[in-house]
Design a protein around this motif. Structure first.
Motif, PDB file in Angstrom:
ATOM      1  N   ASP A  17       4.419  71.580  32.768  1.00  0.00           N
ATOM      2  CA  ASP A  17       3.108  71.310  33.351  1.00  0.00           C
ATOM      3  C   ASP A  17       1.965  71.938  32.568  1.00  0.00           C
ATOM      4  O   ASP A  17       0.790  71.690  32.868  1.00  0.00           O
ATOM      5  CB  ASP A  17       3.064  71.815  34.801  1.00  0.00           C
ATOM      6  CG  ASP A  17       3.905  70.965  35.739  1.00  0.00           C
ATOM      7  OD1 ASP A  17       4.063  69.756  35.446  1.00  0.00           O
ATOM      8  OD2 ASP A  17       4.396  71.485  36.746  1.00  0.00           O
ATOM      9  N   GLY A  23       2.443  76.841  38.851  1.00  0.00           N
ATOM     10  CA  GLY A  23       3.868  77.121  38.960  1.00  0.00           C
ATOM     11  C   GLY A  23       4.372  78.056  37.876  1.00  0.00           C
ATOM     12  O   GLY A  23       5.327  78.807  38.086  1.00  0.00           O
ATOM     13  N   ARG A 101       5.748  71.520  39.565  1.00  0.00           N
ATOM     14  CA  ARG A 101       5.082  71.037  40.779  1.00  0.00           C
ATOM     15  C   ARG A 101       5.737  69.713  41.168  1.00  0.00           C
ATOM     16  O   ARG A 101       5.465  68.667  40.599  1.00  0.00           O
ATOM     17  CB  ARG A 101       3.589  70.838  40.547  1.00  0.00           C
ATOM     18  CG  ARG A 101       2.897  70.251  41.780  1.00  0.00           C
ATOM     19  CD  ARG A 101       1.417  70.539  41.827  1.00  0.00           C
ATOM     20  NE  ARG A 101       0.716  70.103  40.631  1.00  0.00           N
ATOM     21  CZ  ARG A 101      -0.586  70.342  40.420  1.00  0.00           C
ATOM     22  NH1 ARG A 101      -1.292  71.007  41.303  1.00  0.00           N
ATOM     23  NH2 ARG A 101      -1.153  69.923  39.311  1.00  0.00           N
ATOM     24  N   SER A 132      12.151  73.951  40.293  1.00  0.00           N
ATOM     25  CA  SER A 132      11.101  73.046  40.770  1.00  0.00           C
ATOM     26  C   SER A 132      10.833  73.298  42.252  1.00  0.00           C
ATOM     27  O   SER A 132      11.750  73.619  43.009  1.00  0.00           O
ATOM     28  CB  SER A 132      11.518  71.589  40.571  1.00  0.00           C
ATOM     29  OG  SER A 132      11.781  71.315  39.202  1.00  0.00           O
ATOM     30  N   GLN A 133       9.560  73.131  42.634  1.00  0.00           N
ATOM     31  CA  GLN A 133       9.152  73.300  44.020  1.00  0.00           C
ATOM     32  C   GLN A 133       8.766  71.960  44.617  1.00  0.00           C
ATOM     33  O   GLN A 133       7.824  71.312  44.175  1.00  0.00           O
ATOM     34  CB  GLN A 133       7.969  74.269  44.117  1.00  0.00           C
ATOM     35  CG  GLN A 133       7.395  74.430  45.514  1.00  0.00           C
ATOM     36  CD  GLN A 133       8.402  74.967  46.511  1.00  0.00           C
ATOM     37  OE1 GLN A 133       8.922  76.076  46.349  1.00  0.00           O
ATOM     38  NE2 GLN A 133       8.712  74.191  47.548  1.00  0.00           N
ATOM     39  N   TYR A 135       7.230  69.344  47.439  1.00  0.00           N
ATOM     40  CA  TYR A 135       6.033  69.393  48.279  1.00  0.00           C
ATOM     41  C   TYR A 135       5.868  68.061  49.000  1.00  0.00           C
ATOM     42  O   TYR A 135       6.414  67.034  48.597  1.00  0.00           O
ATOM     43  CB  TYR A 135       4.777  69.707  47.457  1.00  0.00           C
ATOM     44  CG  TYR A 135       4.402  68.649  46.436  1.00  0.00           C
ATOM     45  CD1 TYR A 135       3.689  67.507  46.803  1.00  0.00           C
ATOM     46  CD2 TYR A 135       4.746  68.788  45.099  1.00  0.00           C
ATOM     47  CE1 TYR A 135       3.347  66.537  45.876  1.00  0.00           C
ATOM     48  CE2 TYR A 135       4.412  67.829  44.169  1.00  0.00           C
ATOM     49  CZ  TYR A 135       3.709  66.710  44.560  1.00  0.00           C
ATOM     50  OH  TYR A 135       3.373  65.749  43.635  1.00  0.00           O
ATOM     51  N   ARG A 138       0.354  67.250  47.600  1.00  0.00           N
ATOM     52  CA  ARG A 138       0.151  67.738  46.228  1.00  0.00           C
ATOM     53  C   ARG A 138      -0.926  68.818  46.140  1.00  0.00           C
ATOM     54  O   ARG A 138      -0.877  69.692  45.279  1.00  0.00           O
ATOM     55  CB  ARG A 138      -0.218  66.561  45.307  1.00  0.00           C
ATOM     56  CG  ARG A 138      -0.343  66.951  43.836  1.00  0.00           C
ATOM     57  CD  ARG A 138      -0.608  65.747  42.949  1.00  0.00           C
ATOM     58  NE  ARG A 138      -0.783  66.124  41.561  1.00  0.00           N
ATOM     59  CZ  ARG A 138       0.200  66.343  40.702  1.00  0.00           C
ATOM     60  NH1 ARG A 138       1.451  66.197  41.100  1.00  0.00           N
ATOM     61  NH2 ARG A 138      -0.043  66.685  39.457  1.00  0.00           N
ATOM     62  N   VAL A 141       0.837  72.798  47.611  1.00  0.00           N
ATOM     63  CA  VAL A 141       2.234  73.029  47.240  1.00  0.00           C
ATOM     64  C   VAL A 141       2.678  74.387  47.793  1.00  0.00           C
ATOM     65  O   VAL A 141       1.987  75.398  47.599  1.00  0.00           O
ATOM     66  CB  VAL A 141       2.404  73.004  45.708  1.00  0.00           C
ATOM     67  CG1 VAL A 141       3.860  73.260  45.321  1.00  0.00           C
ATOM     68  CG2 VAL A 141       1.931  71.669  45.147  1.00  0.00           C
ATOM     69  N   TRP A 143       4.117  77.145  47.115  1.00  0.00           N
ATOM     70  CA  TRP A 143       4.647  78.011  46.057  1.00  0.00           C
ATOM     71  C   TRP A 143       5.323  79.253  46.628  1.00  0.00           C
ATOM     72  O   TRP A 143       6.203  79.838  45.987  1.00  0.00           O
ATOM     73  CB  TRP A 143       3.526  78.434  45.114  1.00  0.00           C
ATOM     74  CG  TRP A 143       2.877  77.323  44.365  1.00  0.00           C
ATOM     75  CD1 TRP A 143       1.589  76.881  44.468  1.00  0.00           C
ATOM     76  CD2 TRP A 143       3.495  76.481  43.374  1.00  0.00           C
ATOM     77  NE1 TRP A 143       1.358  75.830  43.612  1.00  0.00           N
ATOM     78  CE2 TRP A 143       2.505  75.560  42.928  1.00  0.00           C
ATOM     79  CE3 TRP A 143       4.777  76.412  42.824  1.00  0.00           C
ATOM     80  CZ2 TRP A 143       2.775  74.592  41.961  1.00  0.00           C
ATOM     81  CZ3 TRP A 143       5.038  75.456  41.859  1.00  0.00           C
ATOM     82  CH2 TRP A 143       4.051  74.555  41.432  1.00  0.00           C
ATOM     83  N   SER A 174      10.452  72.026  50.680  1.00  0.00           N
ATOM     84  CA  SER A 174       9.045  72.124  51.069  1.00  0.00           C
ATOM     85  C   SER A 174       8.862  72.525  52.532  1.00  0.00           C
ATOM     86  O   SER A 174       7.730  72.626  53.007  1.00  0.00           O
ATOM     87  CB  SER A 174       8.342  70.791  50.830  1.00  0.00           C
ATOM     88  OG  SER A 174       8.968  69.747  51.561  1.00  0.00           O
TER      89      SER A 174
END
Length: 256
Positions: A17, A23, A101, A132-133, A135, A138, A141, A143, A174
């Motif tokens: 990213d 992130g 993200r 990876s997280q 969600y 967007r 997120v 975190w 999430s």
């Protein structure tokens, strides 16, 4: 094997990213909990979808963004190679890629730069994990889920006896942090990728330009797959490798 309570000497952190991604900062905080030295070598700009590609036909430039923080004008794979073979004083004990993200699930992991960076680290003989997280919004997120659980998940994974030709793909759910279920080993599964499409527009000078889009639909995936278990609230980990031979087709042909 790293003993509980002891830290790695050196961990490399990267992502797809870009150097300014939120992130990445989260992963730096996670890595600082398990390492004496955290080195960050990440793409200067967003490189999502570049898998583990390398820039073999263009020069790379490096810019410094703080102590042991560097940006590379290339792909996540480029970043890992530049870090290991050029920037770091010694080979890192671990490569961590992310925190992306959005989840990396199923077939879309083939395109993922987050996973690609981890696979490049594996190719260089270093234990490597992509994280990876997931969600639902967007702009919001969660975190905190990855931050709260990241260090323990990494330690738990390193306590397992993974083969040397495996990298790990981790996804954080999430759901609210209090509802997160235990780490679960999963299969890749099909995931949400349903199709690919091209959108064509016309610029102010009258010339066409095009965007390629991956179309995702979260339906029902097989039990035990990373998407199914992530949607149930588990932190998931899937072991991945470079070997892509379709074993059933191979056996069928040579048996004839």
């Amino acid at each position: 094997m790293l003993q509980r309570g002891h830290k790695f000497e050196r961990v490399l952190v990267t992502n797809d990213d870009g150097i300014d991604a939120p992130g990445l900062r989260v992963l730096e905080e996670v890595a600082a909990q398990i390492a004496n030295e955290v080195w960050v070598v990440a793409p200067l700009k967003d490189q999502s979808g570049t898998s583990h590609s390398l820039s073999l036909h263009a020069p790379l430039r490096i810019s410094e963004h703080g102590e042991r923080r560097f940006a590379v004008t290339g792909t996540p794979g480029d970043c890992v190679v530049m870090a290991v073979q050029h920037l770091l004083k010694a080979k890192p004990d671990l490569v961590l890629s992310g925190i992306n993200r959005g989840a990396n699930l199923g077939l879309e992991t083939v395109f993922s730069g987050t996973v690609g960076a981890a696979m490049t680290g594996m190719l260089l003989g270093i234990r490597s994990i992509g994280l990876s997280q997931d969600y639902t919004d967007r702009s919001n997120v969660p975190w905190g889920n990855a931050l709260a659980h990241g260090a323990k998940v990494i330690q738990d994974l390193l306590d397992m006896d993974w083969p040397v030709d495996v990298c790990l793909n981790v996804n954080f759910p999430s759901c609210p942090e209090a509802s997160i279920l235990s780490l679960k080993v999963t299969r890749q599964g099909a995931g949400p990728l349903s199709s690919m499409s091209v959108r064509t527009e016309v610029d102010p000078r009258g010339f066409e330009y095009h965007w390629i889009k991956l179309n995702n639909e979260r339906g029902v995936d097989d039990p035990g797959s990373e998407m199914a278990e992530l949607m149930a609230g588990h932190i998931t980990v899937t072991p991945l490798q470079f070997e892509r031979t379709h074993v059933a087709a191979y056996n069928d042909v040579i048996a004839r």
